[in-house]
Design a protein around this motif. Structure first.
Motif, PDB file in Angstrom:
ATOM      1  N   GLN A 276       0.833  -1.205   0.000  1.00  0.00           N
ATOM      2  CA  GLN A 276       0.000   0.000   0.000  1.00  0.00           C
ATOM      3  C   GLN A 276       0.868   1.255   0.000  1.00  0.00           C
ATOM      4  OE1 GLN A 276      -3.148   0.088   3.001  1.00  0.00           O
ATOM      5  NE2 GLN A 276      -3.291  -2.149   2.908  1.00  0.00           N
ATOM      6  N   TYR A 277       1.953   1.198   0.773  1.00  0.00           N
ATOM      7  CA  TYR A 277       2.880   2.337   0.768  1.00  0.00           C
ATOM      8  C   TYR A 277       3.473   2.531  -0.622  1.00  0.00           C
ATOM      9  CZ  TYR A 277       7.289   4.742   0.877  1.00  0.00           C
ATOM     10  OH  TYR A 277       8.312   5.585   0.549  1.00  0.00           O
ATOM     11  N   ARG A 278       3.928   1.441  -1.249  1.00  0.00           N
ATOM     12  CA  ARG A 278       4.546   1.543  -2.574  1.00  0.00           C
ATOM     13  C   ARG A 278       3.583   2.162  -3.578  1.00  0.00           C
ATOM     14  NH1 ARG A 278       5.045  -0.908  -7.380  1.00  0.00           N
ATOM     15  NH2 ARG A 278       3.425  -2.437  -6.894  1.00  0.00           N
ATOM     16  N   LEU A 279       2.297   1.887  -3.408  1.00  0.00           N
ATOM     17  CA  LEU A 279       1.278   2.391  -4.333  1.00  0.00           C
ATOM     18  C   LEU A 279       0.725   3.752  -3.906  1.00  0.00           C
ATOM     19  CD1 LEU A 279      -0.633  -0.968  -4.961  1.00  0.00           C
ATOM     20  CD2 LEU A 279       1.018   0.171  -6.479  1.00  0.00           C
ATOM     21  N   SER A 280       1.358   4.382  -2.916  1.00  0.00           N
ATOM     22  CA  SER A 280       1.007   5.746  -2.468  1.00  0.00           C
ATOM     23  C   SER A 280      -0.301   5.824  -1.689  1.00  0.00           C
ATOM     24  CB  SER A 280       0.945   6.713  -3.664  1.00  0.00           C
ATOM     25  OG  SER A 280       2.174   6.735  -4.353  1.00  0.00           O
ATOM     26  N   ALA A 281      -0.754   4.701  -1.147  1.00  0.00           N
ATOM     27  CA  ALA A 281      -1.999   4.714  -0.377  1.00  0.00           C
ATOM     28  C   ALA A 281      -1.784   5.182   1.058  1.00  0.00           C
ATOM     29  CB  ALA A 281      -2.636   3.328  -0.380  1.00  0.00           C
ATOM     30  N   VAL A 282      -0.572   4.978   1.583  1.00  0.00           N
ATOM     31  CA  VAL A 282      -0.259   5.394   2.954  1.00  0.00           C
ATOM     32  C   VAL A 282       1.151   5.986   2.963  1.00  0.00           C
ATOM     33  CG1 VAL A 282      -1.750   3.653   4.030  1.00  0.00           C
ATOM     34  CG2 VAL A 282       0.660   3.119   3.579  1.00  0.00           C
ATOM     35  N   PRO A 283       1.479   6.830   3.947  1.00  0.00           N
ATOM     36  CA  PRO A 283       2.839   7.374   4.046  1.00  0.00           C
ATOM     37  C   PRO A 283       3.804   6.357   4.651  1.00  0.00           C
ATOM     38  CG  PRO A 283       1.498   8.240   5.820  1.00  0.00           C
ATOM     39  CD  PRO A 283       0.568   7.439   4.939  1.00  0.00           C
ATOM     40  N   LEU A 284       5.080   6.650   4.545  1.00  0.00           N
ATOM     41  CA  LEU A 284       6.129   5.731   5.003  1.00  0.00           C
ATOM     42  C   LEU A 284       6.036   5.428   6.491  1.00  0.00           C
ATOM     43  CD1 LEU A 284       8.705   4.130   4.411  1.00  0.00           C
ATOM     44  CD2 LEU A 284      10.003   6.269   4.634  1.00  0.00           C
ATOM     45  N   ILE A 285       5.566   6.382   7.273  1.00  0.00           N
ATOM     46  CA  ILE A 285       5.516   6.185   8.718  1.00  0.00           C
ATOM     47  C   ILE A 285       4.632   4.997   9.098  1.00  0.00           C
ATOM     48  CG2 ILE A 285       3.564   7.753   9.092  1.00  0.00           C
ATOM     49  CD1 ILE A 285       6.665   7.383  11.355  1.00  0.00           C
ATOM     50  N   VAL A 286       3.671   4.638   8.248  1.00  0.00           N
ATOM     51  CA  VAL A 286       2.725   3.563   8.584  1.00  0.00           C
ATOM     52  C   VAL A 286       3.415   2.194   8.596  1.00  0.00           C
ATOM     53  CG1 VAL A 286       0.595   2.400   7.909  1.00  0.00           C
ATOM     54  CG2 VAL A 286       0.737   4.898   7.807  1.00  0.00           C
ATOM     55  N   PRO A 287       4.058   1.751   7.501  1.00  0.00           N
ATOM     56  CA  PRO A 287       4.750   0.460   7.588  1.00  0.00           C
ATOM     57  C   PRO A 287       5.941   0.487   8.546  1.00  0.00           C
ATOM     58  CG  PRO A 287       5.197   1.519   5.477  1.00  0.00           C
ATOM     59  CD  PRO A 287       4.099   2.292   6.122  1.00  0.00           C
ATOM     60  N   ILE A 288       6.600   1.633   8.669  1.00  0.00           N
ATOM     61  CA  ILE A 288       7.716   1.738   9.614  1.00  0.00           C
ATOM     62  C   ILE A 288       7.223   1.480  11.040  1.00  0.00           C
ATOM     63  CG2 ILE A 288       9.255   3.391  10.742  1.00  0.00           C
ATOM     64  CD1 ILE A 288      10.505   2.561   8.234  1.00  0.00           C
ATOM     65  N   THR A 289       6.087   2.066  11.378  1.00  0.00           N
ATOM     66  CA  THR A 289       5.536   1.900  12.725  1.00  0.00           C
ATOM     67  C   THR A 289       5.192   0.440  12.999  1.00  0.00           C
ATOM     68  OG1 THR A 289       4.663   4.156  12.726  1.00  0.00           O
ATOM     69  CG2 THR A 289       3.686   2.603  14.291  1.00  0.00           C
ATOM     70  N   LEU A 290       4.613  -0.234  12.012  1.00  0.00           N
ATOM     71  CA  LEU A 290       4.270  -1.642  12.206  1.00  0.00           C
ATOM     72  C   LEU A 290       5.527  -2.497  12.342  1.00  0.00           C
ATOM     73  CD1 LEU A 290       2.091  -3.745  12.503  1.00  0.00           C
ATOM     74  CD2 LEU A 290       1.996  -3.952   9.995  1.00  0.00           C
ATOM     75  N   LEU A 291       6.547  -2.201  11.542  1.00  0.00           N
ATOM     76  CA  LEU A 291       7.810  -2.933  11.670  1.00  0.00           C
ATOM     77  C   LEU A 291       8.407  -2.745  13.066  1.00  0.00           C
ATOM     78  CD1 LEU A 291       9.621  -2.346   8.255  1.00  0.00           C
ATOM     79  CD2 LEU A 291       9.086  -4.565   9.272  1.00  0.00           C
ATOM     80  N   LYS A 292       8.410  -1.525  13.547  1.00  0.00           N
ATOM     81  CA  LYS A 292       8.954  -1.263  14.881  1.00  0.00           C
ATOM     82  C   LYS A 292       8.163  -2.016  15.950  1.00  0.00           C
ATOM     83  CE  LYS A 292      10.985   3.331  14.071  1.00  0.00           C
ATOM     84  NZ  LYS A 292      10.911   4.772  14.437  1.00  0.00           N
ATOM     85  N   HIS A 293       6.861  -2.088  15.760  1.00  0.00           N
ATOM     86  CA  HIS A 293       6.015  -2.831  16.709  1.00  0.00           C
ATOM     87  C   HIS A 293       6.426  -4.303  16.759  1.00  0.00           C
ATOM     88  CE1 HIS A 293       2.462  -4.548  18.628  1.00  0.00           C
ATOM     89  NE2 HIS A 293       2.321  -5.337  17.571  1.00  0.00           N
ATOM     90  N   HIS A 294       6.600  -4.896  15.590  1.00  0.00           N
ATOM     91  CA  HIS A 294       6.969  -6.314  15.553  1.00  0.00           C
ATOM     92  C   HIS A 294       8.364  -6.545  16.130  1.00  0.00           C
ATOM     93  CE1 HIS A 294       3.423  -7.827  13.645  1.00  0.00           C
ATOM     94  NE2 HIS A 294       3.596  -7.162  12.503  1.00  0.00           N
ATOM     95  N   PHE A 295       9.304  -5.656  15.830  1.00  0.00           N
ATOM     96  CA  PHE A 295      10.658  -5.857  16.348  1.00  0.00           C
ATOM     97  C   PHE A 295      10.757  -5.537  17.834  1.00  0.00           C
ATOM     98  CE2 PHE A 295      11.909  -5.700  11.811  1.00  0.00           C
ATOM     99  CZ  PHE A 295      12.625  -6.894  11.782  1.00  0.00           C
TER     100      PHE A 295
END
Length: 322
Positions: A276-295
């Motif tokens: 979704q980020y790659r397709l411009s549906a959400v900003p970068l902070i969204v997948p970054i935040t989820l990655l940080k949550h998992h790590f």
């Protein structure tokens, strides 16, 4: 626990004195700093300079302008065209860098004949405008003395891509200067790059590969020469614009470290969000935040140290719009 302040100590950054609110322009006014410069001032240790004041022109003063041919630019007063302040401006740039050896960047002033980054008006000998193709003499001298010093002006910092590159380079250069002050060796050099690998990959894959080869025999090379070649390649790479595609590539690489740590539905959710980020549906902070949550739930020492996940303070809000 490491705090944001611990992770992002404030780099020393020069700034046009008028942007810092000081009434030092030729007409006795200051210049309103845009919201991006204001946020940067909260995260940087900014030090204001006005080259024109520093060389004794005073306030108010007759305006100056860049004049001549591209290979022989001079800075002269508009009124008489007899007062040439080119060399004093160059000398002051040298003085600024000599007196501030830890400086990690400089916020210049759009359009200024002394501090403009680019597209500064150039006039002919008769005072007629011939082009907007110059750089302020003070700014150009900073770049000549230290080609790696991150430079941008307040106008260009409105561009999200340029803003991301500038701030990333400032924090990286600051960390590099700190490392060199401690004393550089092969182990520290490799460790520094290990922390910045994914950041470089996001900006320029060829440089990512080149630096890897460059450091393959780090222990056998002259460390000073290798260090200079390394930081030149790294800082040059960080001047390249990132893209959603390049960021997504890095996000998928990092997500791979969670393959055996999170359940299939969570992996799919993460993959979908990156897409979704790659397709411009959400900003970068969204997948970054989820990655940080998992790590945070599944710590990985190698990923935890990656500058890519937090190259600058979140309060700059750069990844909210990219």
């Amino acid at each position: 626990m490491t705090t944001a302040q611990d992770k992002h100590p404030q780099p020393l950054v020069g700034i046009g004195s008028c942007l810092a609110g000081n009434e030092v322009r030729y007409d006795g006014q200051s210049k309103a700093a845009n919201i991006h410069v204001q946020r940067m001032r909260e995260c940087f240790d900014t030090r204001p300079f006005c080259p024109e004041m520093a060389i004794g022109l005073g306030v108010p003063r007759p305006p100056i302008q860049v004049a001549g041919e591209p290979d022989d630019l001079r800075v002269v007063d508009v009124a008489t065209r007899q007062q040439d302040v080119t060399q004093p401006l160059k000398d002051f740039a040298q003085q600024v860098l000599n007196n501030n050896p830890t400086m990690a960047g400089y916020i210049l002033v759009k359009g200024s004949p002394s501090c403009g980054f680019d597209r500064v008006k150039r006039f002919n000998k008769e005072g007629r405008l011939v082009a907007r193709d110059s750089q302020g003499v003070f700014a150009a001298t900073l770049a000549t003395i230290d080609p790696l010093l991150p430079l941008e002006d307040d106008g260009r910092l409105n561009d999200p891509g340029l803003r991301e590159s500038f701030v990333t380079r400032v924090f990286t250069y600051h960390q590099w200067r700190e490392l060199c002050a401690e004393g550089l060796d092969a182990g520290k050099l490799v460790s520094f790059y290990s922390r910045h690998k994914y950041l470089v990959m996001a900006h320029d894959v060829p440089s990512y590969r080149k630096i890897g080869k460059m450091l393959a025999n780090a222990g056998k090379e002259d460390i000073e020469e290798l260090g200079q070649a390394f930081i030149t390649e790294l800082m040059t790479a960080l001047t390249k614009r990132t893209s959603r595609r390049s960021h997504a590539n890095v996000l998928f690489h990092i997500a791979g470290y969670l393959r055996k740590k999170i359940a299939p539905p969570e992996r799919q959710r993460l993959s979908d969000l990156i897409e979704q980020y790659r397709l411009s549906a959400v900003p970068l902070i969204v997948p970054i935040t989820l990655l940080k949550h998992h790590f945070a739930n599944h710590p990985n020492a190698y990923i935890d140290q990656q500058a890519f996940l937090s190259p600058f303070p979140d309060q700059l809000q750069i990844r909210n719009v990219t």
